[in-house]
Design a protein around this motif. Structure first.
Motif, short mmCIF file in Angstrom:
data_model
loop_
_atom_site.label_atom_id
_atom_site.label_comp_id
_atom_site.label_asym_id
_atom_site.label_seq_id
_atom_site.Cartn_x
_atom_site.Cartn_y
_atom_site.Cartn_z
N VAL A 1 -6.39 2.04 -9.04
CA VAL A 1 -5.59 1.36 -8.39
C VAL A 1 -4.04 1.88 -9.58
O VAL A 1 -3.24 1.93 -9.72
CB VAL A 1 -4.75 0.39 -8.36
CG1 VAL A 1 -4.98 -0.57 -9.12
CG2 VAL A 1 -3.42 0.40 -7.27
N ARG A 2 -4.86 1.76 -11.22
CA ARG A 2 -3.72 2.53 -12.37
C ARG A 2 -2.89 3.68 -12.10
O ARG A 2 -2.51 4.03 -12.42
CB ARG A 2 -4.70 1.19 -13.25
CG ARG A 2 -4.58 0.23 -13.34
CD ARG A 2 -5.29 0.02 -14.82
NE ARG A 2 -6.63 -0.05 -14.77
CZ ARG A 2 -7.25 0.23 -15.51
NH1 ARG A 2 -7.22 -0.30 -16.94
NH2 ARG A 2 -8.98 1.18 -15.41
N PHE A 3 -3.90 4.12 -11.41
CA PHE A 3 -3.86 5.84 -11.07
C PHE A 3 -2.39 6.32 -10.50
O PHE A 3 -1.52 6.31 -10.96
CB PHE A 3 -4.73 6.61 -11.13
CG PHE A 3 -4.80 8.13 -10.61
CD1 PHE A 3 -4.13 9.20 -11.93
CD2 PHE A 3 -4.19 8.09 -9.46
CE1 PHE A 3 -4.16 10.29 -11.43
CE2 PHE A 3 -3.91 9.36 -9.28
CZ PHE A 3 -4.02 10.86 -10.15
N THR A 4 -2.34 5.80 -8.90
CA THR A 4 -1.68 5.77 -8.53
C THR A 4 -0.46 4.86 -8.80
O THR A 4 0.71 5.29 -8.37
CB THR A 4 -1.97 5.14 -7.14
OG1 THR A 4 -2.60 3.66 -6.99
CG2 THR A 4 -3.16 5.68 -6.39
N GLY B 1 0.54 -0.94 -0.18
CA GLY B 1 -0.07 0.20 0.41
C GLY B 1 0.99 1.30 0.06
O GLY B 1 2.09 0.93 0.32
N GLY B 2 -0.14 2.64 -0.34
CA GLY B 2 1.28 3.52 -0.01
C GLY B 2 -0.30 4.90 -0.12
O GLY B 2 -0.94 4.87 -0.45
N LEU B 3 0.66 6.23 0.07
CA LEU B 3 -0.63 7.29 0.64
C LEU B 3 -1.09 7.56 -1.25
O LEU B 3 -0.69 7.14 -2.56
CB LEU B 3 0.83 8.55 0.36
CG LEU B 3 1.46 8.04 1.76
CD1 LEU B 3 2.09 9.11 2.50
CD2 LEU B 3 0.11 7.67 3.00
N HIS B 4 -1.68 7.87 -1.38
CA HIS B 4 -2.74 9.05 -2.28
C HIS B 4 -1.69 10.22 -2.52
O HIS B 4 -0.78 10.60 -2.16
CB HIS B 4 -3.80 9.11 -2.16
CG HIS B 4 -4.70 9.70 -3.58
ND1 HIS B 4 -4.99 10.82 -4.21
CD2 HIS B 4 -5.35 9.34 -4.65
CE1 HIS B 4 -5.22 10.62 -5.53
NE2 HIS B 4 -5.90 9.12 -5.29
N PRO B 5 -1.42 10.09 -4.25
CA PRO B 5 -0.80 10.83 -4.81
C PRO B 5 -1.36 12.66 -3.84
O PRO B 5 -0.59 13.11 -4.27
CB PRO B 5 -1.29 11.30 -6.34
CG PRO B 5 -0.83 9.12 -6.49
CD PRO B 5 -1.79 9.04 -5.05
N LEU B 6 -2.71 12.84 -3.74
CA LEU B 6 -3.20 13.72 -3.21
C LEU B 6 -2.09 14.23 -1.66
O LEU B 6 -2.08 15.14 -1.41
CB LEU B 6 -4.53 14.27 -3.20
CG LEU B 6 -5.02 14.67 -4.67
CD1 LEU B 6 -6.39 14.56 -3.84
CD2 LEU B 6 -5.13 15.87 -4.95
N SER C 1 1.27 4.75 -11.43
CA SER C 1 1.84 5.46 -12.74
C SER C 1 2.72 6.65 -11.44
O SER C 1 3.86 7.17 -12.58
CB SER C 1 0.96 6.35 -12.97
OG SER C 1 -0.13 8.00 -12.67
N PHE C 2 2.12 6.56 -10.21
CA PHE C 2 2.70 7.67 -9.76
C PHE C 2 4.59 6.96 -8.22
O PHE C 2 5.14 7.10 -8.03
CB PHE C 2 2.66 8.28 -8.40
CG PHE C 2 1.23 9.89 -8.63
CD1 PHE C 2 2.06 10.87 -8.77
CD2 PHE C 2 0.45 9.06 -9.70
CE1 PHE C 2 1.46 11.33 -9.40
CE2 PHE C 2 -0.38 10.40 -10.12
CZ PHE C 2 0.52 11.70 -10.51
N GLY C 3 4.31 5.74 -8.97
CA GLY C 3 5.22 4.30 -8.07
C GLY C 3 4.30 4.03 -7.03
O GLY C 3 5.56 3.52 -6.13
N VAL C 4 3.44 4.49 -6.48
CA VAL C 4 3.03 3.87 -5.66
C VAL C 4 2.21 2.77 -5.92
O VAL C 4 1.42 2.22 -6.65
CB VAL C 4 1.78 5.09 -4.81
CG1 VAL C 4 0.79 4.61 -3.67
CG2 VAL C 4 2.20 6.23 -4.85
N GLY C 5 2.87 1.63 -4.90
CA GLY C 5 1.98 0.24 -5.07
C GLY C 5 2.64 -0.91 -6.16
O GLY C 5 2.68 -1.64 -6.21
N ASN C 6 4.14 -0.11 -6.63
CA ASN C 6 4.29 -1.01 -7.67
C ASN C 6 6.48 -2.13 -6.76
O ASN C 6 6.11 -2.70 -6.91
CB ASN C 6 5.08 0.28 -8.33
CG ASN C 6 4.12 0.81 -9.19
OD1 ASN C 6 3.15 0.00 -9.42
ND2 ASN C 6 4.29 2.21 -9.87
N LYS C 7 6.06 -1.30 -5.57
CA LYS C 7 6.94 -2.49 -5.07
C LYS C 7 6.84 -3.75 -4.13
O LYS C 7 5.34 -3.59 -3.50
CB LYS C 7 8.30 -1.04 -3.52
CG LYS C 7 8.25 -0.33 -4.59
CD LYS C 7 9.57 -0.39 -4.17
CE LYS C 7 10.32 1.20 -5.38
NZ LYS C 7 10.99 1.41 -4.79
#
Length: 338
Positions: free
Chosen positions: A327-330, A108-113, A332-338
């Motif tokens: 989730v595809r939007f987040t 999980g990760g923080l939302h870009p906002l 794209s900011f590198g959130v949730g890719n690891k």
């Protein structure tokens, strides 16, 4: 009911036969109830010992005890055998191929906002500002009157504002984070340097550029000898920190009831001028209403939409991408890719 040696032998034989024919542990559960438990025939026979002639008790007690011991011994032995069979089957059917690649679980990760909000907070904390917050359900006086927004102002209509019933309670879902500035000026004495991020509400339809629930960040400074030059310098620093060193800012004359003079803030980004937010010197009526001596102190304020800032910074064209939780939007900011 009387005790009978032949019946005891028959009960023993039935129990041993049932145990021997059991094929799994589920069958053993029923056998335990039928032949081993307190309601089994031999258990009931043992209870009758007290009712027979004393001269027969020793004989029947020994006979019943031996039968129950044989049943318990056979039951335990069979249970061990069937447990081993079950464990072997589990090892075969649930075997894991350790040579297969592992399944990657996205963290999980923080939302870009939220990431942007934290970035802005850290930026202004580094300048000596404090982060101030307030309630989202706000009094109409703090949301409008204290900000010099009169009762007949269009922003106070049902088309722009969510009023909370009963209407005579004069409560609204705040339309901006400016009430936090009023609360700060009422509670604290100058010098005041605060940044006010938060969620706000307006009666807008969700489309590519609008949403009824959005986020703002506002800044407030009240101190001696504060001028528009201080405001412009702060906005330049803010813009360069968010959009990059090559960005430019400009102020266009505008009108807001709570600032005088007022201006719109534009940024020159990716080859074009883009409207970013509003700003101005805090209106003297607002300062006086908060008990601040306008002969000694002046101040400036500014406010930007966080969704707007995120869209400009990252070239996002549709507000739906930000608010719908895809989730595809987040990612794209590198959130949730690891």
């Amino acid at each position: 009911m009387s005790l009978d040696q032949a019946q005891i032998n028959r009960d023993l034989a039935s129990a041993l036969s049932a145990i021997a024919s059991a094929v799994n542990l589920d069958a053993m559960k029923q056998i335990k109830i039928d032949f081993v438990g307190d309601k089994s025939p031999l258990a009931k026979a043992n209870q009758l010992l007290a009712s027979i002639d004393q001269s027969q008790r020793a004989e029947f007690g020994k006979l019943i005890g031996s039968a129950r011991a044989q049943i318990n011994q056979a039951f335990e032995k069979k249970s061990v055998e069937l447990s081993e069979v079950r464990d072997t089957e589990v090892l075969l059917t649930e075997r894991v191929d350790v040579t297969l690649p592992g399944r990657r679980t996205l963290k999980g990760g923080l939302h870009p906002l939220t990431i942007l909000t934290n970035e802005i907070n850290d930026l202004f904390i580094g300048l000596g500002y404090k982060v101030a917050e307030g309630p989202e359900l706000e009094s109409a006086w703090l949301n409008f009157d204290a900000l010099n927004i009169p009762a007949d102002h269009p922003a106070r209509t049902m088309q722009d504002t969510f009023f909370v019933e009963p209407l005579d309670a004069n409560l609204v879902l705040r339309t901006h984070t400016s009430p936090v500035q009023i609360r700060t000026m009422l509670d604290e004495k100058p010098p005041i340097y605060v940044i006010c991020p938060g969620k706000t509400y307006r009666s807008d339809e969700l489309d590519a550029t609008h949403t009824p629930v959005f986020h703002q960040v506002e800044g407030l400074v009240v101190d001696e000898n504060i001028t528009m030059a201080d405001l412009k310098g702060t906005l330049d620093f803010f813009a360069k920190s968010i959009f990059g060193e090559n960005v430019k800012t400009r102020l266009r004359p505008s009108f807001f009831p709570f600032t005088e003079p007022s201006a719109e803030v534009d940024v020159f980004f990716n080859g074009r001028w883009i409207e970013w937010g509003g700003c101005g010197m805090v209106n003297e009526k607002v300062l006086i209403g908060c008990g601040i001596d306008t002969k000694k102190f002046s101040g400036f304020a500014f406010g930007m939409g966080l969704e707007r800032t995120l869209m400009v910074k990252h070239g996002i064209n549709d507000m739906h991408d930000i608010v719908e939780g895809d989730v595809r939007f987040t990612q794209s900011f590198g959130v949730g890719n690891k």
